[in-house]
Enzyme design. Structure first.
Site, PDB file in Angstrom:
ATOM      1  N   THR A  12      41.284  39.441  43.820  1.00  0.00           N
ATOM      2  CA  THR A  12      42.359  39.280  44.790  1.00  0.00           C
ATOM      3  C   THR A  12      42.910  37.885  44.550  1.00  0.00           C
ATOM      4  O   THR A  12      42.324  37.092  43.851  1.00  0.00           O
ATOM      5  CB  THR A  12      41.727  39.456  46.185  1.00  0.00           C
ATOM      6  N   ASN A  40      42.409  44.794  44.104  1.00  0.00           N
ATOM      7  CA  ASN A  40      40.987  44.963  44.385  1.00  0.00           C
ATOM      8  C   ASN A  40      40.169  44.304  43.276  1.00  0.00           C
ATOM      9  O   ASN A  40      40.047  43.097  43.261  1.00  0.00           O
ATOM     10  CB  ASN A  40      40.586  46.419  44.615  1.00  0.00           C
ATOM     11  N   ASP A  72      37.696  50.483  48.440  1.00  0.00           N
ATOM     12  CA  ASP A  72      37.478  49.758  49.706  1.00  0.00           C
ATOM     13  C   ASP A  72      37.230  50.712  50.872  1.00  0.00           C
ATOM     14  O   ASP A  72      36.875  50.275  51.969  1.00  0.00           O
ATOM     15  CB  ASP A  72      38.672  48.846  50.022  1.00  0.00           C
ATOM     16  N   GLY A 131      36.744  39.608  47.733  1.00  0.00           N
ATOM     17  CA  GLY A 131      36.178  40.788  48.390  1.00  0.00           C
ATOM     18  C   GLY A 131      35.497  40.395  49.687  1.00  0.00           C
ATOM     19  O   GLY A 131      36.065  39.671  50.509  1.00  0.00           O
TER      20      GLY A 131
HETATM   21  N1  GLY Z   1      40.129  44.552  47.890  1.00  0.00           N
HETATM   22  C1  GLY Z   1      39.491  43.516  48.585  1.00  0.00           C
HETATM   23  C2  GLY Z   1      39.805  43.512  50.023  1.00  0.00           C
HETATM   24  O1  GLY Z   1      40.859  43.950  50.407  1.00  0.00           O
HETATM   25  O2  GLY Z   1      38.989  43.088  50.810  1.00  0.00           O
END
Ligand code: GLY
Length: 564
Positions: free
Chosen positions: A374, A394, A416, A467
């Site tokens: 991210t 992601n 997710d 994440g």
């Molecule tokens: N894909 C990581 C998040 O949205 O937490």
């Protein structure tokens, strides 16, 4: 006679202090500017955002240009094939949040990632066309432009077009990152793709197909991506690879304006992202759980500091796994989850002498309730507006699916979701019914773009990739500045740790001082230093007491601050 003796003793004490105590280290500041700043994952993107503000654009104009520049210069996370969140604060103090998170395709089903034995096939949710959620980024950028933009969109997209056409110089970290993923690109795309070569520092990557895509968006607007030629390229490519995204999915994608989560922490107002991100609620839970403790009396990253934060994190992530999901699909008890009474009840079982076992702790209960890669950038403009944006594919390069004729990667945001209750996703996060897959539902996120106010004035803009570790990176940086009086640059550079309930271990960065580990282990804490060279990459802006801006560009990446 008494007083001269006392003065004499004080004088001796002072001389001793000066000679024996360690010198107070000088503060290390990041870039300081007078009026406006962008801090992002790439120098090119920060410069482009700043250039737009120099031309009279505001923070929202700069957001659009920076975001598109990251698509080109930082394709592992910058994107048009993913989604994101923006938290903003206008110069008059008005706040808001935009959700342009990806959505599950219409043909998605609850058990789509389970194999014949009912086990999660994480290959399907993490890599390849079936992992792709319906992208929201282009819809998000056009929405921001419509509501707040002051310069023409064609002008804001132009620098990214130039960057794609003439190329981006690869940094050492980027070359390494690209080389690490070559095999995944081949697997996901079932063939060799344009980025397939051994990259080295100073190489230039040009994106001719992406240049064309951006030029079409420049000419045709939002509809180009969701209904035009680009939509056709996405659907054809994804479906050829066995994915389920349809033209209807793209045509029906809509962003949502949301009310930020706001709360007080020791005379500061924190403004962060509401669901479908877990970020704001978890940041609120953790900070409000530790607020009764006199944090600054513990040395930074000391045993006691790590204990109290770990225990607050453990409890917040246990709640996250059960209660949080897309608010358009599930009812979230936000007020109960963030209430002082509830949080002090949750922390009542915290014992300084012994770690709480995650196996003995689950979600909280309220009376009456039934139920890497991210990227983040922070912007402040010369008018006093500020935006915090976290955007994502992601994983690094998302699903690794690279829309060949469009020249861009697609996300693997479907991972997710909770593919099965209790089964961990790529971040080891477990979930439940609230975050189960359903058509057009948004998957739960941890992205926490956050703004901090003091006495009604802007104080800090921050956020992080990472994440599940986004939330804990954000809270540690808030504490670094508010409790330990660090500069923004010192704060983002400090080693970090993380606990997320399950797995029951404190993840620490490899740079973390190991001195306290034996004591923490004796107290029952598992320490995990494997596989975690870094936690988060925080890009932040601090308003200094004299009103100037200080940038904190995370040294863990190629991150860079620019401004004027
Ligand atoms: N894909 C990581 C998040 O949205 O937490």
């Amino acid at each position: 006679m008494k007083y001269p003796i006392i003065l004499f003793l004080i004088a001796i004490l002072c001389v001793q202090c000066m000679t024996t105590s360690k010198p107070i280290p000088e503060k290390q500041y990041g870039l300081i500017t007078e009026k406006a700043m962008v801090v992002s994952a790439r120098e090119e993107a920060s410069k482009i955002g700043v250039e737009i503000m120099k031309q009279g654009g505001n923070a929202f104009d700069a957001m659009i240009a920076t975001d598109l520049a990251l698509l080109v210069s930082y394709p592992s996370a910058g994107n048009i094939g993913g989604g994101g969140f923006m938290v903003y604060r206008q110069k008059d103090g008005t706040i808001g949040a935009l959700d342009y998170r990806e959505k599950a395709p219409l043909a998605a089903t609850k058990n789509m990632y389970l194999d014949a034995h009912g086990n999660v096939d994480s290959d399907k949710s993490q890599i390849g066309a079936l992992a792709v959620g319906v992208p929201g980024t282009i819809a998000g950028l056009f929405e921001v432009h419509e509501k707040f933009g002051t310069l023409p969109f064609e002008k804001l997209i132009a620098p990214a077009i130039r960057l794609a056409e003439y190329g981006v110089v690869v940094t050492e970290k980027q070359a390494q990152n690209l080389n690490d993923h070559t095999n995944d690109f081949k697997v996901a795309n079932k063939r060799t793709i344009v980025l397939d070569k051994v990259w080295k520092k100073e190489d230039t990557i040009k994106y001719p197909k992406l240049t064309q895509t951006l030029k079409r968006i420049q000419a045709n607007g939002r509809g180009e991506f969701y209904k035009g030629e680009t939509a056709n390229l996405i659907v054809d490519y994804v479906q050829n690879l066995g994915g389920i995204i349809t033209k209807e999915d793209l045509a029906s994608y809509e962003v949502k304006w949301r009310n930020p989560v706001t709360f007080e922490y020791k005379n500061h107002r924190i403004i962060s992202m509401p669901p479908p991100s877990s970020g704001g609620i978890c940041v609120a839970q953790i900070l409000k759980s530790i607020e009764p403790y006199d944090i600054e009396q513990y040395a930074h990253n000391s045993i006691q500091y790590m204990q109290v934060i770990t225990e607050a994190e453990r409890r917040a992530y246990a709640d996250r796994s059960y209660f949080l999901g897309d608010p358009d699909f599930v009812t979230i008890p936000t007020d109960s989850l963030t209430s002082k009474t509830y949080l002090s009840r949750r922390m009542a079982s915290f014992d300084w002498k012994q770690a709480t076992m995650s196996s003995e702790l689950s979600r909280g209960v309220f009376p009456g309730y039934e139920s890497t890669e991210t990227t983040h950038y922070s912007i402040v403009d010369q008018f006093g507006n500020s935006v915090a944006v976290t955007t994502t594919l992601n994983s690094s390069y998302g699903s690794k699916v690279y829309v060949e004729k469009g020249g861009f990667f697609l996300n693997n945001e479907m991972d997710d979701f909770s593919a099965k209750p209790g089964a961990p996703n790529v971040y080891g996060l477990v979930g439940a019914e609230a975050n189960a897959i359903a058509p057009q539902k948004r998957m739960l996120s941890s992205m926490s773009p956050t703004i901090v106010e003091k006495d009604g004035q802007l104080k800090m803009v921050l956020g992080s990739p990472g994440g599940s570790t986004i939330i804990t990176s954000v809270i540690q940086n808030i504490l670094n500045v508010l409790e330990y009086d660090m500069t923004m640059q010192e704060s983002v550079s400090k080693p970090r740790f993380h606990h997320q309930w399950l797995p029951d271990s404190i993840k620490v960065e490899t740079s973390f001082d190991t001195l306290n580990f034996p004591s923490l282990k004796k107290l029952g804490y598992n320490i995990d230093q494997s596989n975690t060279p870094i936690i988060g990459k925080v890009d932040a802006i601090l308003v200094l007491p004299d009103g100037r801006l200080e940038g904190g560009a995370d040294p863990r990446g190629d991150d860079s601050a620019d401004g004027f």
